[in-house]
Design an enzyme around this catalytic site. Structure first.
Site, PDB file in Angstrom:
ATOM      1  N   ASP A 171      52.907 -88.883 -47.235  1.00  0.00           N
ATOM      2  CA  ASP A 171      52.236 -88.461 -48.462  1.00  0.00           C
ATOM      3  C   ASP A 171      51.832 -89.685 -49.274  1.00  0.00           C
ATOM      4  O   ASP A 171      52.536 -90.117 -50.174  1.00  0.00           O
ATOM      5  CB  ASP A 171      53.138 -87.544 -49.279  1.00  0.00           C
ATOM      6  CG  ASP A 171      52.409 -86.933 -50.466  1.00  0.00           C
ATOM      7  OD1 ASP A 171      51.177 -87.116 -50.562  1.00  0.00           O
ATOM      8  OD2 ASP A 171      53.057 -86.274 -51.291  1.00  0.00           O
ATOM      9  N   ASP A 221      54.876 -92.975 -59.238  1.00  0.00           N
ATOM     10  CA  ASP A 221      54.533 -92.251 -58.016  1.00  0.00           C
ATOM     11  C   ASP A 221      53.097 -92.564 -57.622  1.00  0.00           C
ATOM     12  O   ASP A 221      52.204 -91.725 -57.715  1.00  0.00           O
ATOM     13  CB  ASP A 221      54.705 -90.748 -58.245  1.00  0.00           C
ATOM     14  CG  ASP A 221      54.377 -89.923 -57.015  1.00  0.00           C
ATOM     15  OD1 ASP A 221      54.604 -90.422 -55.902  1.00  0.00           O
ATOM     16  OD2 ASP A 221      53.885 -88.801 -57.175  1.00  0.00           O
ATOM     17  N   HIS A 264      58.751 -86.256 -47.733  1.00  0.00           N
ATOM     18  CA  HIS A 264      57.431 -86.808 -47.963  1.00  0.00           C
ATOM     19  C   HIS A 264      57.600 -88.312 -48.116  1.00  0.00           C
ATOM     20  O   HIS A 264      58.112 -88.791 -49.123  1.00  0.00           O
ATOM     21  CB  HIS A 264      56.793 -86.206 -49.225  1.00  0.00           C
ATOM     22  CG  HIS A 264      56.048 -84.943 -48.948  1.00  0.00           C
ATOM     23  ND1 HIS A 264      55.269 -84.313 -49.893  1.00  0.00           N
ATOM     24  CD2 HIS A 264      55.952 -84.192 -47.821  1.00  0.00           C
ATOM     25  CE1 HIS A 264      54.715 -83.242 -49.360  1.00  0.00           C
ATOM     26  NE2 HIS A 264      55.122 -83.142 -48.108  1.00  0.00           N
ATOM     27  N   ASP A 307      51.898 -93.598 -54.667  1.00  0.00           N
ATOM     28  CA  ASP A 307      51.497 -93.232 -53.309  1.00  0.00           C
ATOM     29  C   ASP A 307      50.806 -94.350 -52.550  1.00  0.00           C
ATOM     30  O   ASP A 307      49.740 -94.165 -51.965  1.00  0.00           O
ATOM     31  CB  ASP A 307      50.608 -91.982 -53.341  1.00  0.00           C
ATOM     32  CG  ASP A 307      51.385 -90.747 -53.779  1.00  0.00           C
ATOM     33  OD1 ASP A 307      52.331 -90.388 -53.067  1.00  0.00           O
ATOM     34  OD2 ASP A 307      51.047 -90.168 -54.815  1.00  0.00           O
ATOM     35  N   LYS A 354      59.341 -83.198 -58.902  1.00  0.00           N
ATOM     36  CA  LYS A 354      58.726 -84.460 -59.292  1.00  0.00           C
ATOM     37  C   LYS A 354      59.384 -84.941 -60.578  1.00  0.00           C
ATOM     38  O   LYS A 354      59.897 -84.136 -61.361  1.00  0.00           O
ATOM     39  CB  LYS A 354      57.218 -84.289 -59.486  1.00  0.00           C
ATOM     40  CG  LYS A 354      56.464 -85.620 -59.561  1.00  0.00           C
ATOM     41  CD  LYS A 354      54.964 -85.421 -59.448  1.00  0.00           C
ATOM     42  CE  LYS A 354      54.249 -86.765 -59.393  1.00  0.00           C
ATOM     43  NZ  LYS A 354      52.794 -86.625 -59.205  1.00  0.00           N
ATOM     44  N   TRP A 366      54.510 -77.440 -54.377  1.00  0.00           N
ATOM     45  CA  TRP A 366      54.692 -78.392 -55.472  1.00  0.00           C
ATOM     46  C   TRP A 366      53.783 -77.998 -56.617  1.00  0.00           C
ATOM     47  O   TRP A 366      52.609 -77.648 -56.401  1.00  0.00           O
ATOM     48  CB  TRP A 366      54.351 -79.830 -55.038  1.00  0.00           C
ATOM     49  CG  TRP A 366      54.378 -80.774 -56.212  1.00  0.00           C
ATOM     50  CD1 TRP A 366      55.474 -81.356 -56.771  1.00  0.00           C
ATOM     51  CD2 TRP A 366      53.249 -81.207 -56.986  1.00  0.00           C
ATOM     52  NE1 TRP A 366      55.108 -82.125 -57.850  1.00  0.00           N
ATOM     53  CE2 TRP A 366      53.741 -82.039 -57.999  1.00  0.00           C
ATOM     54  CE3 TRP A 366      51.872 -80.958 -56.926  1.00  0.00           C
ATOM     55  CZ2 TRP A 366      52.914 -82.651 -58.947  1.00  0.00           C
ATOM     56  CZ3 TRP A 366      51.043 -81.550 -57.867  1.00  0.00           C
ATOM     57  CH2 TRP A 366      51.563 -82.391 -58.856  1.00  0.00           C
ATOM     58  N   HIS A 370      59.129 -89.555 -56.040  1.00  0.00           N
ATOM     59  CA  HIS A 370      59.313 -88.593 -57.119  1.00  0.00           C
ATOM     60  C   HIS A 370      60.621 -88.746 -57.876  1.00  0.00           C
ATOM     61  O   HIS A 370      61.137 -87.780 -58.435  1.00  0.00           O
ATOM     62  CB  HIS A 370      59.208 -87.174 -56.563  1.00  0.00           C
ATOM     63  CG  HIS A 370      57.815 -86.765 -56.235  1.00  0.00           C
ATOM     64  ND1 HIS A 370      57.453 -85.465 -55.929  1.00  0.00           N
ATOM     65  CD2 HIS A 370      56.663 -87.485 -56.178  1.00  0.00           C
ATOM     66  CE1 HIS A 370      56.151 -85.412 -55.690  1.00  0.00           C
ATOM     67  NE2 HIS A 370      55.664 -86.631 -55.821  1.00  0.00           N
ATOM     68  N   GLU A 406      59.275 -78.643 -53.695  1.00  0.00           N
ATOM     69  CA  GLU A 406      59.210 -80.077 -53.998  1.00  0.00           C
ATOM     70  C   GLU A 406      59.235 -80.320 -55.504  1.00  0.00           C
ATOM     71  O   GLU A 406      58.471 -79.721 -56.254  1.00  0.00           O
ATOM     72  CB  GLU A 406      57.931 -80.669 -53.414  1.00  0.00           C
ATOM     73  CG  GLU A 406      57.753 -82.150 -53.680  1.00  0.00           C
ATOM     74  CD  GLU A 406      56.482 -82.697 -53.055  1.00  0.00           C
ATOM     75  OE1 GLU A 406      56.276 -83.928 -53.122  1.00  0.00           O
ATOM     76  OE2 GLU A 406      55.682 -81.903 -52.511  1.00  0.00           O
ATOM     77  N   ASP A 466      60.504 -86.304 -51.942  1.00  0.00           N
ATOM     78  CA  ASP A 466      59.397 -87.253 -51.875  1.00  0.00           C
ATOM     79  C   ASP A 466      59.900 -88.597 -52.376  1.00  0.00           C
ATOM     80  O   ASP A 466      60.465 -88.684 -53.464  1.00  0.00           O
ATOM     81  CB  ASP A 466      58.231 -86.753 -52.728  1.00  0.00           C
ATOM     82  CG  ASP A 466      56.982 -87.616 -52.607  1.00  0.00           C
ATOM     83  OD1 ASP A 466      57.077 -88.840 -52.883  1.00  0.00           O
ATOM     84  OD2 ASP A 466      55.914 -87.092 -52.266  1.00  0.00           O
TER      85      ASP A 466
END
Length: 418
Positions: free
Chosen positions: A325, A293, A285, A295, A227, A184, A261, A225, A258
């Site tokens: 993640d 994003d 993820h 997390d 985003k 990424w 993302h 990956e 993800d």
């Protein structure tokens, strides 16, 4: 075996049997899945290479005390987490979590810098995954790494990613299961670029160089990956989803999805069945975005359930690796790991506790009434009793007893870190 847990399980087993579901078989299938625990939850993505602040659109928030300050503390915390989770696992490392007394730059890392991780993994019985760390570095400060217009900077990151793949291969050979090495990059611009194509051409060429050496997927699985955007990089992302999906499909490389993302109304649960028609492998993820994003710790919400359904109902899980993640520095980090992982396991278990073949049949028959009725009724079925039984089988605490263990660990271990 706790008698109360066993009694509740036997009751749940009978309830599921009435709709044609074998709970023992569901548990067996769940036990074959290895979720990859992300090491960076333990230290707020600091790593052990330098003291650089987080950058590249990444931000860990909160100031809860007792984060891991070195490799030994991080492994100690991960071992505690593993003692509170049922099943078998992998551990996902970023390249900045190397263990060495040498002064080494990212373009010079070698397998020997991670030998102690392999020894530890063998000791505790986990696999290892890997990631090049293309952020929080002086040579990523201008917003570009693999797509940089500066050849010196770009070549530095190309070499780093090449070496990361070799470390993934090393993990796979040593531990007897493939490592997933996921690339990424944060590359992008804060404001609108004039020439969008230029940077993507640079990125494509960089990836061509990185993947030029073929590595046996028995040892290493390459993944890319995308985003949507990063903080300070809001207007343009070089490695967009369309770019990485196209590259992965054309070059037979795994794609990473993800859950944080994409646009707020866009869900990866719907993408899984689409992309796996065109790429050989999928890396998930699993995170929880809140407006961006961010997390957050994974919880058992609708999207997590839908992700599990997408994987299990048509057996796409055989072509998928699952990694967590998130990095929450606002709560006890051990608890964050345990809550997020248990939630993911519960979602998968719920998906396995469905009369899958029957539901497929009645859908094809056009019996949408029964399909909806059964799926809605399943939401109230006692899957929690099955999960507690699974915990008992693995000798780990059930329910809130895990929280008691976490509090004890904080008092007797974490608090002594100062």
């Amino acid at each position: 075996m706790n008698k109360e847990v066993l009694q509740r399980y036997e009751s749940a087993k009978k309830a599921y049997k009435k709709i044609g579901v074998d709970t023992d078989e569901a548990i067996k299938k769940l036990s074959n899945i290895k979720i990859s625990l992300h090491c960076w939850q333990g230290d707020d993505v600091k790593g052990f290479l330098s003291n650089e602040d987080l950058s590249g659109g990444i931000q860990s928030t909160g100031n809860y005390p007792y984060r891991a300050r070195n490799v030994q503390e991080l492994r100690q915390d991960i071992e505690k987490v593993l003692s509170l989770l049922p099943g078998k696992f992998k551990v996902n490392l970023h390249s900045t979590y190397l263990d060495t007394n040498e002064t080494v730059t990212l373009d010079k890392i070698e397998p020997r810098h991670y030998e102690s991780w392999v020894k530890w993994a063998k000791k505790v019985g986990v696999g290892l995954d890997f990631n090049p760390t293309c952020f929080s570095h002086p040579l990523a400060a201008e917003g570009f790494t693999l797509s940089s217009p500066n050849d010196e900077i770009r070549n530095f990151w190309i070499e780093h990613c090449k070496r990361a793949r070799k470390i993934g291969e090393y993990f796979g050979k040593e531990l007897g299961e493939p490592a997933v090495t996921n690339i990424w990059i944060p590359d992008g611009m804060k404001d609108i670029p004039y020439n969008r194509t230029y940077y993507r051409e640079r990125l494509k060429d960089a990836l061509d160089q990185i993947f030029e050496e073929k590595i046996n997927p028995k040892y290493n699985i390459d993944a890319l990956e995308s985003k949507l955007f990063g903080i300070g990089l809001e207007s343009y992302t070089v490695g967009s989803n369309e770019f990485h999906l196209g590259y992965a499909a054309k070059n037979n490389i795994a794609l990473t999805l993800d859950s944080g993302h994409f646009h707020p109304t866009e869900y990866i649960s719907d993408k899984i069945s689409a992309v796996l028609l065109f790429v050989p492998h999928l890396l998930l993820h699993v995170s929880r975005p809140v407006r961006w994003d961010s997390d957050h710790v994974v919880i058992l919400d609708d999207e997590l359930n839908e992700i599990a359904h997408s994987l299990v109902r048509t057996n796409l899980i055989e072509k998928t690796s699952i990694g967590l993640d998130f990095f929450d520095g606002s709560i006890n980090r051990i608890a964050a790991w345990v809550i997020g992982t248990r939630s993911t396991l519960k979602a998968l278990l719920k998906a396995y506790l469905e009369p899958t073949e029957y539901l497929k049949k009645i859908e094809l028959d056009g019996n949408y009434t029964d399909r909806l009725a059964i799926i809605e009724e399943l939401k109230a079925f006692p899957f929690g009793d099955v999960f507690d039984y699974y915990c008992e089988l693995n000798g780990v605490p059930t329910g809130l007893d895990a929280l008691k263990e976490i509090h004890s660990y904080e008092k007797n271990v974490l608090a002594k870190r100062g």
